[in-house]
Every structure is written in C-alpha cells, then in structure tokens.
Enzyme design. Structure first.
Site, PDB file in Angstrom:
ATOM      1  N   LYS A  11       0.836  -1.213   0.000  1.00 56.56           N
ATOM      2  CA  LYS A  11       0.000   0.000   0.000  1.00 56.56           C
ATOM      3  C   LYS A  11       0.870   1.262   0.000  1.00 56.56           C
ATOM      4  CE  LYS A  11      -0.571   0.282   5.007  1.00 56.56           C
ATOM      5  NZ  LYS A  11      -1.517   0.598   6.046  1.00 56.56           N
ATOM      6  N   ARG A  61     -11.101  -0.811  13.461  1.00 53.44           N
ATOM      7  CA  ARG A  61     -11.087   0.007  12.251  1.00 53.44           C
ATOM      8  C   ARG A  61     -12.123  -0.484  11.244  1.00 53.44           C
ATOM      9  NH1 ARG A  61      -5.255   0.878   9.723  1.00 53.44           N
ATOM     10  NH2 ARG A  61      -5.530  -1.207   8.847  1.00 53.44           N
ATOM     11  N   TYR A 115      16.818  30.089  10.611  1.00 54.05           N
ATOM     12  CA  TYR A 115      15.679  30.995  10.804  1.00 54.05           C
ATOM     13  C   TYR A 115      15.269  31.052  12.270  1.00 54.05           C
ATOM     14  CZ  TYR A 115      15.084  30.717   5.744  1.00 54.05           C
ATOM     15  OH  TYR A 115      15.276  30.787   4.397  1.00 54.05           O
ATOM     16  N   MET A 138      13.968  24.510   4.776  1.00 55.41           N
ATOM     17  CA  MET A 138      13.233  23.834   3.702  1.00 55.41           C
ATOM     18  C   MET A 138      14.179  23.069   2.759  1.00 55.41           C
ATOM     19  SD  MET A 138      10.490  25.431   1.091  1.00 55.41           S
ATOM     20  CE  MET A 138       9.513  24.422   0.021  1.00 55.41           C
TER      21      MET A 138
HETATM   22  C1  LIG Z   1      -4.267  -4.304   7.450  1.00 61.60           C
HETATM   23  C2  LIG Z   1      -2.794  -4.300   7.427  1.00 61.60           C
HETATM   24  N1  LIG Z   1      -2.118  -5.460   7.335  1.00 61.60           N
HETATM   25  C3  LIG Z   1      -0.780  -5.519   7.319  1.00 61.60           C
HETATM   26  C4  LIG Z   1      -0.022  -4.356   7.399  1.00 61.60           C
HETATM   27  C5  LIG Z   1       1.475  -4.471   7.398  1.00 61.60           C
HETATM   28  O1  LIG Z   1       2.024  -4.013   8.589  1.00 61.60           O
HETATM   29  P1  LIG Z   1       3.616  -3.934   8.755  1.00 61.60           P
HETATM   30  O2  LIG Z   1       4.076  -2.887   7.820  1.00 61.60           O
HETATM   31  O3  LIG Z   1       3.801  -3.545  10.173  1.00 61.60           O
HETATM   32  O4  LIG Z   1       4.136  -5.280   8.422  1.00 61.60           O
HETATM   33  C6  LIG Z   1      -0.673  -3.131   7.520  1.00 61.60           C
HETATM   34  C7  LIG Z   1       0.104  -1.902   7.645  1.00 61.60           C
HETATM   35  O5  LIG Z   1      -0.255  -0.923   8.191  1.00 61.60           O
HETATM   36  C8  LIG Z   1      -2.093  -3.099   7.538  1.00 61.60           C
HETATM   37  O6  LIG Z   1      -2.777  -1.948   7.647  1.00 61.60           O
END
Ligand SMILES: Cc1ncc(COP(=O)(O)O)c(C=O)c1O
Length: 357
Positions: free
Chosen positions: A30, A122, A256, A303
C-alpha cells in the site's frame, strides 16, 4: 549536486528473500509500496516468488493486476466500484454485516475475505456470531449470482507493543474465532492476520493461516527494537551534500528564528543541500547525520538546507547521509522520530533525485 533517494535493487531483493524465509507471505504494497515504488516493489517480490499482494486502494490494486496478471490481490478496504473489483479479479474485505446486506447483489462473483474487527476497531465483523451469520446467510442464498467467500482475516493493532498485554489478548480472541469456525466445518482458501511484528514475534505463520501479511520488514525496517539488526537490511539511502563550511562564533544564532545558537567560538557548520522540503522530518533533525563514516549532530533544519556541526575532517562536496544501512530508518523510529512508514512516506520524490541502482 542534488540530494538523492536511492535503492540498491539487489539488497532490496535479498532482504525480501530473507524475510520470506520459505514462508507464505502476502506482501503489503500500500501507499506506493511504503514509498519504495509500487512497480519496483511488485516486480522484485514477483522475482523471489511472492505472488500475493495487498493494498488499501483500488487504484493500486488495479495497477498490481497490470504488473502481475496471475497474482492474488487483496484489497484491505471495502470499495463501491464493484465492476472494477470483479473485472480485475481482486479479492476484497467484507468489512461489516451492514455492508454485506446492503451490497449483497453488487458483490456477485467477487471473492471476499471475512474480516474480524478485534481490538483495532477500524473495520470488520464484530463477533464470531456475526461471521457465522454471513456464512449461514450466504450458504442459504439460492441466487446463482453471489459473492465467493474465499478468506478470513484480521489485523492486529498491538503486535508492535511489548509493554501491554493487548497483543496476546487480540491474538487469543482471533485464534478462538479461527478455531471455532474450522471446528464448525467452515473452510477458507486464505486465512491471514500477521503484520511484520507478529510474524517475527511468533517466528512462523500462525497455525491454520495460509499467509503472513507483511509490510515494513520487506522494506528493510525492523518492526521492534529487540529484533536483531542483522535480520533485516535497509536498501535505501537518502543523502545530501556539503555545499560549504561556515564558521560561527559563540552566541551567534544560525538558521531561521534563532534555530541554533553556537556555544563556542570557531564552531564549524556544514551547510547541506537537503531539508524538510525533501521530506526530512523535523524530529529526525534532532539527531545525527553520517559524513565520511562519522556521525555529526544536525543543528538546524530549513526547507532546502540543514546545518550540521562538523570538525575539520569535513569539507565542501562531502556526502551527508541521512539514511542508509548504517544509520537506519528503524534506529530513528525507536528514538521516537516517527513510525518507520512515517519517515519513509515523508520523502519528497519530486525534489530528491530518485535512483534504483
Ligand atoms: C491491514 C494491514 N495489514 C498488514 C499491514 C502491514 O504491517 P507492517 O508494515 O507492520 O508489516 C498493515 C500496515 O499498516 C495493515 O494496515
């Protein structure tokens, strides 16, 4: 001279192989594969035999399908574009009883994984009875056009925490759900729960589970500090360059808004060509940078620049390393800078030169 974000491809692949260690891994890709690049990461993972991927966005899931026509792709968020999910053969979570009843017809021919909510709250079905309600309702549904129940899953919210009992509590609750359903005769092609922390804490994929769903370890950062550094290797380097060395005197303010006050005469400051605009977090700038193999304190962050207090061994054009395998992202995670993924996600790939070597 421009600051660089670079990944050693062979190291990235080798680390992923070590993480997999002959286990069945669903690679979490992701957020652009934790900012390592979705195409790059999926291609490397495919090369080492991972063929199951998960993400939270439909757009990414479709891109994975284009890169990996044969892969199993699991979408961790429920979406409403059912045709796109179906057409791309994407598996998707079933996030609640309400969603099931509201979209029962739209879900036809989509592979769903029943999600158990557990302590994270969630998403997911709240109890084993809710899961059974879906399973029973689905079994009795005479409609030939209906969803396929292909998986069962949860996400642990506390696997990265060691000071509290909550990981043991959520794990026990989950294993009870799995055992109950299997004892009742239900079968699932896929069962998955473990993130990187849970995978390393257990040392294996949990019983009856088909996959561990691993993210950050595949990207070279340890999920918790007691895990030996040698277990996971960081292939990412982020580095800038010394533009010039300036000398300031005791009491001089530098940067700054009085960012840093020199506390001695002839303090040497390296002016470096990387800053928060490139994605270096303010909390990261409270710590050191690595120059010619030696650590020096960062004194001020701007920056496009930072000041690093140096000695006479440092010169203009020297490289200033913010992250590599000797000064790792996970070191700063454990120093409170921010989550591994937070530091990685902050990087500005438009201002840094981006290289895969
Ligand atoms: C639903 C879900 N599964 C697995 C993972 C993987 O977690 P990690 O990066 O700690 O292995 C995540 C990451 O946030 C997640 O949201």
């Amino acid at each position: 001279m421009t600051a660089i974000w670079s990944v050693e491809t062979a190291e990235f692949k080798k680390n992923a192989e070590n993480v997999v260690d002959n286990n069945n891994i669903m690679a979490v890709v992701k957020n652009n594969a934790y900012h390592y690049g979705l195409n790059f990461a999926v291609e490397q993972f495919l090369k080492i035999g991972i063929n199951t991927f998960s993400t939270t966005s439909l757009k990414e899931a479709i891109r994975i399908r284009q890169i990996a026509p044969e892969a199993t792709i699991f979408l961790m968020n429920a979406v409403y574009d059912f045709d796109a999910v179906r057409d791309n053969e994407i598996h998707m979570t079933l996030p609640s009883l309400q969603y099931y009843y509201d979209y029962i017809d739209d879900l036809h021919d989509i592979h769903v994984h029943l999600e158990f909510e557990n302590l994270l709250h969630r998403s997911g079905l709240k109890t084993v009875d809710e899961i059974k309600e879906v399973l029973q309702h689905h079994a009795q549904n005479k409609n030939t056009l209906k969803m396929h129940i292909s998986g069962l899953w949860t996400h642990f919210g506390y696997a990265d925490e060691f000071e509290v009992p909550d990981y043991d509590i959520e794990k026990a609750a989950w294993l009870e759900v799995v055992d109950t359903l299997l004892q009742d005769g239900y079968q699932f092609d896929m069962i998955h729960a473990q993130n990187s922390a849970s995978y390393y804490r257990e040392g294996y994929v949990l019983p009856h589970h088909t996959h561990a769903r691993v993210g950050i370890a595949l990207y070279g950062s340890r999920p918790y500090s007691t895990l030996d550094e040698s277990m996971i290797t960081q292939s990412l380097t982020v580095k800038g360059n010394v533009i010039q060395i300036r000398e300031v005197q005791n009491g001089d303010y530098c940067g700054y808004s009085f960012a840093y006050e020199a506390t001695k005469n002839n303090t040497k400051l390296a002016v470096v060509d990387v800053g928060y605009g490139d994605g270096i977090l303010k909390s990261r700038a409270k710590h050191d940078a690595l120059i010619n193999g030696k650590r020096y304190p960062i004194r001020a962050l701007m920056m496009s620049h930072m000041f690093v207090e140096v000695d006479s061994e440092v010169h203009a054009q020297d490289e200033v390393i913010l992250y590599n395998n000797d000064i790792r992202v996970d070191e700063f995670t454990f120093k409170g800078v921010g989550a591994n993924s937070e530091q990685l996600s902050a990087m500005n790939h438009d201002s840094l030169i981006k290289e895969y070597r």
